[in-house]
Design an enzyme around this catalytic site. Structure first.
Site, PDB file in Angstrom:
ATOM      1  N   GLU A 181       6.696   4.880   2.734  1.00  0.00           N
ATOM      2  CA  GLU A 181       6.423   4.214   4.015  1.00  0.00           C
ATOM      3  C   GLU A 181       7.654   3.591   4.644  1.00  0.00           C
ATOM      4  O   GLU A 181       7.865   3.688   5.855  1.00  0.00           O
ATOM      5  CB  GLU A 181       5.350   3.128   3.832  1.00  0.00           C
ATOM      6  CG  GLU A 181       3.930   3.659   3.700  1.00  0.00           C
ATOM      7  CD  GLU A 181       3.579   4.081   2.284  1.00  0.00           C
ATOM      8  OE1 GLU A 181       4.418   3.863   1.394  1.00  0.00           O
ATOM      9  OE2 GLU A 181       2.490   4.619   2.080  1.00  0.00           O
ATOM     10  N   HIS A 250      -6.266  -3.184  -0.947  1.00  0.00           N
ATOM     11  CA  HIS A 250      -6.578  -2.208   0.094  1.00  0.00           C
ATOM     12  C   HIS A 250      -7.491  -2.786   1.165  1.00  0.00           C
ATOM     13  O   HIS A 250      -8.118  -2.032   1.900  1.00  0.00           O
ATOM     14  CB  HIS A 250      -7.243  -0.966  -0.514  1.00  0.00           C
ATOM     15  CG  HIS A 250      -6.309  -0.071  -1.265  1.00  0.00           C
ATOM     16  ND1 HIS A 250      -5.711  -0.446  -2.438  1.00  0.00           N
ATOM     17  CD2 HIS A 250      -5.856   1.169  -1.004  1.00  0.00           C
ATOM     18  CE1 HIS A 250      -4.944   0.536  -2.879  1.00  0.00           C
ATOM     19  NE2 HIS A 250      -5.004   1.530  -2.021  1.00  0.00           N
TER      20      HIS A 250
END
Lengths: 447, 358
Positions: A181, A250
């Site tokens: 990322e 998450h």
């Protein structure tokens, strides 16, 4: 002894699926690992395997059946002799996960002023489709636009948002990245500085934490630091907020994080029309945009205008429901809870006005304050941590600029101030729901 | 320090190379032809550019001492041959350049007006970033100079993004992304290496190894001190270059550019160089000896070396003196401009936050 094969849950948020194809027929003998059927979820088409051996008894759901609820018995399997407990599909046919967001069908879309011309034909579309269409339309319109991220191309999107884009635009413009990322957010940002129009998809915004330096230090600050010389027209998009049963790492709403940074535009739409219209506006913007979606909303259907070029203004909130007793300010999935609460409250004689902020930065404080002036009471509903939240900001705005209009303290309905737990009961206790919205509204109405 | 340029110069005869022929092909080519065959005119130009950087930075240091420049100010003195040798090989305004916070030299080497750079250092409205960026945050999209980035290592993926743009547009451009031996240990650098090699992006990764990451000598911060080998895991060919010799740098640049422009993907270059001044103006200089610095100045200075070579080629001392004089005048003019320009109007505080109005 027949074992029931149940429609499996193949993703954390799957509630139903399509039984696309049976690969066995009644009377077939199957062994562990044999593929029994293909099941299509909102995310992907997946194979359903036998976990033990036996003989296929009855097939109860024919292939091609859509909307098969998780947990439905789709076939039976006879055990292979006395000692073979054919616990087929046991792990996946676990108890139906209680979907936490049981949302009533949305009411007809409130006509936002001049955004959608009267008489426009509407059709039903999911948020997922609306987002995909927005990207596809902008990619057709502007050759500088490309999309990059993990699994956006060949996999067709981890949440199927980029489905079909590779086919239409090819690998030059729909680019699978390694799981890196920080690196690909930097590459996207650099490409924007060099004149392209990247759409960087994060599989979820939780993973964007690895890349937040480029979003903030590289993308958001460059225009200012360069005295307006170097722009960074990029869209960082992906699902944000709690999904379902995926645990603390998450499940987080980053809206308040990004909304605190000057130089960024932050958008968090709820329905399909806003998702499409605002994503198109985001891609066209000369500024860096953080576009926060919500996994639980991807599969919901809404009315979508049939317009050649449906672009909505950034920085404008929308009055989703009009009312005169109290204002509920919310965004993203919070809108669903607010609508449900408003329906319940109407039964008790309280008419709530609901404002969907849609854009978190710049914040449309004028719409909030105008509604406050009308109702004199405000509740903020936000699926996220309460401390230093968008709710905190709305409370401040009401205090600083609307104090004289307030007849009651502004209340926040936010998630509990804890990392999101995994256990179903604890998760439910941590997240906002309709009942909490109703309770808060009653408190500010002194009812 | 890990390796002085003197050692690396010696090492250039027997460089530390990779076993894989493909990974060492560029190094071999450089070893075979270590220096660029510059004409007298070209060498004079390089000398002039290096001298401009040197004098500019000296003046910036003075202005800092006088309180006219604030915050962080990282001087490029000693490293001039790197920016000049590399960027002289680029097509200015076509190939893109990006660097970290020690950026004044790279801007001057790309022909950006010293006046607007100095005025940015003094925080004036006439500065290249209208006084809002400062020493570490300067940009010129016109020259395709993309900053000027204050976060160590961030410019490496950003540079890969610029290279991605060149490839996407098929404009034949190359990106030169500079970073230091310190930044070489950042994780994002390797993420960028991986994608640049995977997608064969037209980029030259340039590690300016000046021996120290702030005050940490290379050998105290890096397990692999031969930085040009750091691309091996990604199949990126490396080059070990004497960054104190402008013609060696230019020669290496020619080889690297030919490779990258040929569509072969990235190159990793390590330039052995040295900064004479502190990391920034507030450097206590406790981590190295005065003798070490003095030795570099006396025996390895890139500008003195170019000067000696010019004299040897028969260029008159008078000509060099007149160049020196002209540069001093140019820098003095830039400093006057920077001192006498107005500060940004108070309203500038609120402009340029966003491009559009929402």
């Amino acid at each position: 002894m027949a074992v029931e094969l149940k429609m499996p849950a193949l993703s954390p948020t799957m509630e139903e699926g399509t039984l696309s194809r049976w690969l066995v027929k009644e009377g077939d003998t199957v062994r562990s690992g044999d593929i029994l059927a293909e099941i299509e979820t909102d995310k992907a088409t997946m194979e359903f395997e036998a976990v033990d051996e036996g003989t296929v008894g009855q097939i109860l759901v024919p292939e091609g059946t859509e909307g098969v609820k998780v947990g439905t018995v789709i076939a039976t399997l006879s055990g292979d002799g006395e000692a073979a407990p054919a616990a087929a599909a046991a792990p996946v046919a676990a108890p139906t996960p209680a979907p936490r967001a049981e949302i009533a069908p949305p009411p007809p879309r409130a006509a936002a002023v001049a955004e959608i011309p009267p008489g426009t034909n509407m059709h039903s579309a999911t948020v997922r489709e609306a987002l995909r269409d927005a990207m596809a339309e902008e990619m057709r319109r502007d050759a500088r636009v490309f999309v990059m991220g993990e699994e956006v191309a060949e996999y067709q999107g981890a949440y199927k948002v980029t489905q079909g884009l590779l086919e239409e635009f090819g690998p030059k413009r729909v680019i699978d990245t390694p799981i890196t990322e920080y690196g690909f957010a930097g590459i996207g940002t650099g490409a924007a500085m060099g004149g392209l129009r990247p759409i960087v998809e994060f599989m979820t915004f939780n993973f964007a934490m690895q890349a937040i330096d480029h979003i903030i230090n590289s993308a958001a600050k460059t225009n200012y630091m360069s005295g307006g010389q170097m722009r960074c027209p990029i869209v960082f998009r992906g699902p944000n907020g709690a999904a379902s049963r995926v645990g603390a790492q998450h499940s987080q709403n980053y809206g308040p994080w990004y909304a605190s940074v000057p130089g960024l535009v932050v958008i968090a739409p709820y329905d399909a029309a806003d998702a499409k219209g605002l994503l198109k506006a985001a891609i066209r913007s000369e500024d860096p945009v953080v576009f926060l979606e919500n996994e639980l909303v991807y599969g919901r259907s809404f009315e979508l205008p049939e317009l050649d070029d449906h672009v909505l203004p950034i920085g404008k909130a929308r009055v989703v429901r009009e009312g005169h007793d109290v204002t509920i300010v919310t965004y993203s999935i919070g809108v669903a809870f607010a609508l449900e609460a408003a329906a319940e409250l109407a039964g008790e004689g309280i008419e709530a006005e609901i404002i969907d902020l849609r854009t978190l930065r710049p914040l449309d404080t004028a719409t909030v304050l105008a509604s406050l002036k009308k109702t004199n009471r405000v509740v903020v509903v936000e699926e996220g941590f309460p401390v230093c939240s968008i709710a905190s900001e709305i409370v401040t705005v009401c205090m600083e600029e609307g104090f004289d209009d307030l007849d009651a303290p502004v209340l926040r309905v936010c998630n509990e101030d804890v990392p999101l737990p995994y256990a179903a009961n604890l998760e439910k206790a941590a997240l906002i729901d309709t009942a909490r919205v109703v309770a808060a509204v009653k408190r500010v109405c002194y009812r | 320090m890990a390796r002085s340029p003197r050692k690396s110069t010696a090492a250039a005869a027997t460089p530390v190379v990779d076993e894989q022929p493909a990974l060492r092909a560029l190094q071999d080519a450089h070893t075979a032809n270590p220096r660029y065959p510059a004409s007298d005119e070209q060498l004079l130009k390089f000398y002039e550019q290096m001298l401009l950087i040197r004098r500019f930075e000296e003046r910036a240091g003075q202005l800092y001492g006088l309180g006219l420049i604030g915050g962080f100010c990282h001087l490029y003195i000693g490293q001039e041959a790197v920016a000049v040798g590399l960027q002289s090989a680029l097509r200015e305004g076509h190939d893109s350049v990006i660097t970290g916070y020690r950026d004044h030299g790279h801007m001057l080497a790309y022909g950006i007006d010293p006046k607007v750079i100095m005025a940015e250092l003094t925080g004036r409205e006439a500065g290249i970033s209208r006084g809002k960026g400062g020493s570490m945050h300067m940009f010129s999209t016109e020259h395709k100079f993309y900053g000027g980035h204050g976060i160590v290592g961030a410019q490496v993926p950003l540079g890969a993004g610029l290279a991605f743009g060149h490839k996407y547009r098929e404009d034949g451009g190359v990106c030169l992304a500079y970073f230091g031996d310190g930044a070489s240990n950042q994780g994002q650098v390797y993420e960028a290496f991986n994608m640049a090699a995977l997608w064969q992006l037209p980029i030259i990764f340039v590690i300016e190894n000046n021996g120290y990451a702030m005050g940490t000598a290379v050998k105290r911060g890096s397990a692999e001190t031969h930085f040009h080998r750091r691309g091996t895991a990604f199949r990126i060919p490396g080059m070990d270059v004497n960054g104190m010799d402008v013609l060696a740098v230019r020669g290496a640049a020619e080889i690297a550019l030919e490779y990258v422009r040929g569509g072969n993907g990235p190159v990793l270059m390590e330039l052995q160089t040295y900064r004479y001044r502190g990391h920034s103006m507030s450097d206590p200089a406790k981590y190295r000896t005065r003798e070490e610095v003095q030795d570099m100045r006396d025996n390895h200075d890139p500008i003195e070396a170019a000067k000696a070579e010019l004299i040897k080629r028969g260029v008159g001392e008078d000509q060099l003196k007149s160049i020196d004089k002209a540069i001093r005048a140019q820098v003095a003019e830039a400093a006057d401009f920077a001192e006498n320009s107005a500060e940004p109007a108070p309203a500038e505080l609120y402009t340029d936050v966003l491009v559009e109005t929402y």
